[in-house]
Design a protein around this motif. Structure first.
Motif, short mmCIF file in Angstrom:
data_model
loop_
_atom_site.label_atom_id
_atom_site.label_comp_id
_atom_site.label_asym_id
_atom_site.label_seq_id
_atom_site.Cartn_x
_atom_site.Cartn_y
_atom_site.Cartn_z
N ASP A 129 -31.36 59.83 -19.26
CA ASP A 129 -32.10 60.79 -18.59
C ASP A 129 -33.07 61.62 -19.54
O ASP A 129 -33.61 62.59 -18.89
CB ASP A 129 -31.50 61.65 -17.59
CG ASP A 129 -30.53 62.35 -18.34
OD1 ASP A 129 -30.13 62.04 -19.73
OD2 ASP A 129 -29.73 63.30 -17.63
N GLU A 131 -36.46 63.17 -21.12
CA GLU A 131 -37.65 62.97 -20.76
C GLU A 131 -38.58 62.13 -21.28
O GLU A 131 -39.27 61.55 -20.14
CB GLU A 131 -38.46 64.66 -20.94
CG GLU A 131 -39.67 64.67 -20.27
CD GLU A 131 -40.81 64.06 -21.10
OE1 GLU A 131 -41.71 63.74 -20.41
OE2 GLU A 131 -40.71 64.03 -22.20
N GLN A 134 -37.48 58.88 -19.16
CA GLN A 134 -37.92 59.03 -17.67
C GLN A 134 -39.30 58.97 -17.58
O GLN A 134 -39.96 58.10 -16.49
CB GLN A 134 -37.43 60.28 -17.16
CG GLN A 134 -35.52 60.26 -17.19
CD GLN A 134 -34.94 60.00 -15.72
OE1 GLN A 134 -35.18 60.70 -14.77
NE2 GLN A 134 -34.21 59.05 -15.85
N THR A 135 -40.23 59.70 -18.39
CA THR A 135 -41.51 59.42 -17.97
C THR A 135 -42.17 57.96 -18.54
O THR A 135 -43.01 57.54 -17.73
CB THR A 135 -42.32 60.48 -19.26
OG1 THR A 135 -41.89 61.63 -18.88
CG2 THR A 135 -43.85 60.36 -19.22
N GLY A 138 -41.17 55.96 -15.51
CA GLY A 138 -41.60 56.40 -14.43
C GLY A 138 -40.51 56.56 -13.10
O GLY A 138 -40.76 56.24 -12.06
N ILE A 139 -39.41 57.03 -13.66
CA ILE A 139 -38.28 57.20 -12.86
C ILE A 139 -37.69 58.85 -12.89
O ILE A 139 -37.95 59.34 -13.97
CB ILE A 139 -36.93 56.36 -13.02
CG1 ILE A 139 -36.69 56.52 -14.56
CG2 ILE A 139 -37.30 54.85 -12.78
CD1 ILE A 139 -35.46 55.47 -14.92
N HIS A 140 -36.81 59.22 -11.99
CA HIS A 140 -36.22 60.76 -11.92
C HIS A 140 -34.75 60.45 -11.79
O HIS A 140 -34.18 61.35 -11.63
CB HIS A 140 -36.97 61.45 -10.91
CG HIS A 140 -38.48 61.58 -11.39
ND1 HIS A 140 -38.96 62.29 -12.49
CD2 HIS A 140 -39.44 61.01 -10.80
CE1 HIS A 140 -40.43 62.21 -12.51
NE2 HIS A 140 -40.63 61.27 -11.34
N GLY A 141 -34.48 59.53 -11.25
CA GLY A 141 -32.98 59.30 -10.75
C GLY A 141 -32.05 58.51 -11.77
O GLY A 141 -32.26 58.57 -13.06
N THR A 142 -30.94 57.99 -11.33
CA THR A 142 -29.94 57.18 -12.35
C THR A 142 -29.97 55.91 -12.32
O THR A 142 -29.05 55.17 -12.76
CB THR A 142 -28.55 57.62 -11.83
OG1 THR A 142 -28.48 57.16 -10.39
CG2 THR A 142 -28.27 59.11 -11.65
N GLU A 143 -31.13 55.31 -12.12
CA GLU A 143 -31.52 53.76 -12.00
C GLU A 143 -31.19 53.13 -13.37
O GLU A 143 -30.71 52.07 -13.57
CB GLU A 143 -32.83 53.43 -11.54
CG GLU A 143 -33.17 53.66 -10.02
CD GLU A 143 -34.44 53.08 -9.78
OE1 GLU A 143 -34.51 51.85 -9.21
OE2 GLU A 143 -35.44 53.92 -10.02
#
Length: 269
Positions: A129, A131, A134-135, A138-143
């Motif tokens: 997770d 930054e 995630q950037t 393009g995600i913000h969850g736990t995928e």
């Protein structure tokens, strides 16, 4: 069996070995998956830690992927920085998003790495997770978070017991990034369970790497199984004649690991 190939956005190559769905074995049309990250000091991906390992987990009933992530084979080019981790997290993301197509349980995806690939596997479990990751994805969850972690003689620390080549290829002389990638200092509560093995005699990546990680995981009550073997060197993979490092005793890590995964994922053939 389907052999699946996919190129991730950064150019990393994902190779999958997917078991066929059958009417005779309906209870096993959905299986756990394991993603393998070979070692090579972040300069290359070892073939000895790719297919030979994949075949062991395939035999144990898993759908298996190997990731040939971005490496720095030319010392004249800049350090890799976050790209290998973006590759590995992106591979987990791709597998999870296509779980139904692949016949995979999206809640049972393990990651397995050796040496520098062990650093990358541990990074994926600890820094999924971050930054930059995630950037980029393009995600913000736990995928992109794996559900279990298997590490063989992993590079962990950027401190006294570091493997210089791996840290140079990954971080260059960026002190802040080196501190971030010193994983024993990044462990936190709530990480997925870890299985770790190492040889005490390892001359390339000192066993203290695994010990420091184990200490941090234990302090944060992260489930852990740790195996230390007394003898043999670095890069021993499956510890068989096939990979040029036969050691019957040390090869027990494979059975120990598949038993551990079976219990972790409640997956029994």
């Amino acid at each position: 069996m389907l052999i699946y190939t996919h190129t991730l956005p950064g150019g990393a190559q994902l190779i999958g070995y997917l078991r066929d769905r059958t009417v005779e074995m309906p209870a096993f049309n959905t299986r756990p998956a394991i993603l393998i990250l070979p070692g090579g000091g972040y300069a290359w991906c070892s073939k000895r830690e790719a297919d030979p390992v994949a075949m062991q987990f395939l035999q144990a009933g898993y759908n298996v992927f190997t990731l040939y992530y971005t490496c720095r084979s030319d010392e004249t080019v800049p350090a890799l920085r976050w790209q290998p981790l973006i590759d590995a997290a992106g591979a987990i993301l791709h597998i999870r998003r296509n779980a139904e197509q692949f016949g995979i349980d999206p809640a049972k995806i393990a990651i397995c790495g050796f040496s520098a690939g062990g650093h990358l596997a541990a990074s994926t479990a600890i820094l999924w997770d971050a930054e930059p990751v995630q950037t980029a994805l393009g995600i913000h969850g736990t995928e992109a978070r794996p559900d279990a972690v298997v590490l063989g003689y992993p590079v962990i620390t950027a401190g006294k017991y570091r493997h210089d080549g791996s840290l140079v290829n990954l971080c260059g002389d960026d002190a802040d990034l080196r501190a971030t990638m010193s994983l024993e200092n990044q462990v936190r509560d709530g990480l997925p369970p870890f299985f770790v093995w190492h040889t005490v005699e390892d001359p390339s990546v000192p066993v203290q790497n695994s010990l420091m990680l184990a200490g941090a995981l234990t302090a944060h009550k992260v489930p852990l199984e740790l195996h230390l073997f007394a003898h043999d060197g670095h890069g021993t993979s499956t510890c068989t004649r096939e990979v040029n490092t036969p050691n019957k005793h040390n090869s027990a890590w494979v059975a120990l690991c598949t038993d551990w995964l079976a219990e972790t994922f409640d997956f029994h053939l």
